[in-house]
Design an enzyme around this catalytic site. Structure first.
Site, PDB file in Angstrom:
ATOM      1  N   GLU A  36     -50.622  78.155 -87.798  1.00  0.00           N
ATOM      2  CA  GLU A  36     -51.394  77.110 -87.115  1.00  0.00           C
ATOM      3  C   GLU A  36     -52.844  77.549 -86.992  1.00  0.00           C
ATOM      4  OE1 GLU A  36     -50.351  74.030 -87.174  1.00  0.00           O
ATOM      5  OE2 GLU A  36     -48.659  74.418 -85.869  1.00  0.00           O
ATOM      6  N   ASP A 173     -52.391  69.286 -93.568  1.00  0.00           N
ATOM      7  CA  ASP A 173     -51.688  68.021 -93.317  1.00  0.00           C
ATOM      8  C   ASP A 173     -51.636  67.165 -94.576  1.00  0.00           C
ATOM      9  OD1 ASP A 173     -51.918  69.095 -90.843  1.00  0.00           O
ATOM     10  OD2 ASP A 173     -53.331  67.609 -90.070  1.00  0.00           O
TER      11      ASP A 173
HETATM   12  C1  GLA Z   1     -54.678  69.730 -87.462  1.00  0.00           C
HETATM   13  C2  GLA Z   1     -55.541  69.817 -88.713  1.00  0.00           C
HETATM   14  C3  GLA Z   1     -54.969  70.821 -89.715  1.00  0.00           C
HETATM   15  C4  GLA Z   1     -54.677  72.166 -89.049  1.00  0.00           C
HETATM   16  C5  GLA Z   1     -53.891  71.964 -87.764  1.00  0.00           C
HETATM   17  C6  GLA Z   1     -53.714  73.242 -87.012  1.00  0.00           C
HETATM   18  O1  GLA Z   1     -53.430  69.187 -87.759  1.00  0.00           O
HETATM   19  O2  GLA Z   1     -55.642  68.561 -89.317  1.00  0.00           O
HETATM   20  O3  GLA Z   1     -55.859  70.974 -90.792  1.00  0.00           O
HETATM   21  O4  GLA Z   1     -55.843  72.889 -88.841  1.00  0.00           O
HETATM   22  O5  GLA Z   1     -54.500  71.019 -86.908  1.00  0.00           O
HETATM   23  O6  GLA Z   1     -52.932  74.135 -87.727  1.00  0.00           O
END
Ligand code: GLA
Length: 389
Positions: A36, A173
């Protein structure tokens, strides 16, 4: 659930445009097992697409006009691809405009009519926005033969966030939404975009999501600030250790020697990043040898880091994670996604979900007066064309 979503989106299309849609696409949300806030910090992540989707019902138009109908919001937006596309004051429109803006540069010049509807809860950390951006890019690519690769589609989704939405997100994501595979977790190297699939077979255990119902948007959360903090941190580390090119080259011991130079906050942020990059490697090995106790421990360590060092959790999620960790049937628990609300992801013994959900739902209601939601998700295929009508 998927069938119902498709049916209800197609029916709405017929109602609005007085004909059946020519094409249907499904774009999924995602979970993340571990890794994360390291996708923009030279790390590895382990996400997977899930069986919650945005469905797009689409027909081509003869001219350059696009009509967008957000069925769940009961809102419509129209545009002409020949006009200059700029951000507007409607967030859902910006995700799409950001993608269209780039698609125009790749040759998109013909319009279409689109109705979309979703089963991905918004603001729950399941990446409904990535599903929207990537779904649009994927659909336009297929419909108008733009010749884009899946990687380019994911990058278009990310750029849309950076330019039209204002969130400097990483690639996790969008990549998960586009590259997802049934029953597979993706291990993605966020620097090279190389990836491998891992079997998502947790044997006696399952992944349970608990939605705190605390909604977030990363435009107003501390997301962009975190990104600035770690960038500053890395610049300081590089000054002292020129051999460090990325966070991946940075050892914990280097950081410990730079506590003063980094200052308390930036030290904590960087410390989390370095440890989290390491944890993902350990988690991938644990999954390979079906060592779920170890995987659970790593999830819980990630949570502690996110909460205390990266400071992206919130009291509600901390409460849930703490409550889950008290349960014997739970091997590990952590907040998932960008944070500041959303879901926790929990590795729990199969069969004990119901009892735990009931217990924690009561505790959560007593503490915060909020109704908890639980999702049992399946790991599913990435963005796809559903069928030709
Ligand atoms: C959001 C962002 C991702 C990532 C997560 C944390 O979902 O869109 O790119 O950084 O937070 O892991």
């Amino acid at each position: 659930m998927k069938k119902k979503l498709i049916q209800h989106t197609s029916e709405h299309f017929k109602k609005v445009f007085h004909k059946a849609p020519e094409h249907l696409f499904l774009s999924p949300g995602r979970i993340n097992i571990i890794g994360e806030h390291v996708d923009y910090n030279d790390g590895f992540v382990m996400p997977a697409a899930i069986n919650k989707y945005i469905c797009f019902a689409i027909s081509k138009n003869a001219d350059s006009h696009i009509t967008l109908v957000a069925q769940d919001l009961d809102e419509t937006y129209q545009l002409d691809l020949n006009d200059e596309l700029k951000p507007v004051d409607k967030m859902w429109v910006n995700y799409i405009l950001g993608a269209l803006h780039q698609l125009k540069a790749k040759g998109l010049n013909q319009g279409c009519s689109i109705v979309f509807s979703s089963t991905i809860p918004m603001g729950a950390g399941l990446s409904s926005s990535a599903a929207l951006e990537c779904g649009i890019a994927y659909a336009m690519n297929k419909l108008f033969d733009l010749g884009l690769t899946k990687q380019e589609i994911a990058l278009i989704g990310q750029q849309s966030e950076h330019t039209f939405v204002g969130v400097n997100c990483g690639i996790m994501d969008q990549f998960a939404s586009v590259f997802g595979k049934k029953n597979k977790v993706i291990k993605l190297d966020c620097n090279t975009l190389e990836y491998e699939y891992y079997q998502a077979d947790f044997k006696k255990y399952s992944l349970l999501l608990l939605d705190s119902n605390v909604k977030h948007t990363h435009l107003t959360s501390g997301y962009n600030v975190r990104r600035q903090e770690v960038e500053r941190g890395l610049a300081i580390i590089k000054q002292h250790f020129p051999e460090v090119k990325t966070f991946r080259d940075c050892q914990e011991i280097m950081l410990l020697g730079l506590k003063e130079q980094l200052g308390e906050t930036i030290f904590k942020r960087c410390h989390f990043v370095v440890k989290e990059i390491q944890r993902v490697q350990e988690a991938a090995e644990a999954i390979n040898r079906s060592d779920f106790k170890k995987l659970g421990q790593l999830l819980s360590e990630t949570h502690q880091g996110l909460s205390e060092e990266y400071e992206v959790s919130c009291p509600e999620i901390d409460f849930l994670v703490h409550a889950l960790k008290e349960e014997k049937s739970v091997l590990g628990a952590r907040m998932m996604g960008g944070g500041f609300g959303g879901c926790s992801i929990n590795l729990i013994e199969k069969g004990s979900e119901k009892e735990v959900i009931n217990k924690v739902t009561k505790q959560y209601r007593n503490q915060f007066g909020i109704q908890l939601k639980a999702y049992k998700v399946k790991i599913s295929k990435g963005t796809t064309k559903y069928k030709n009508n």
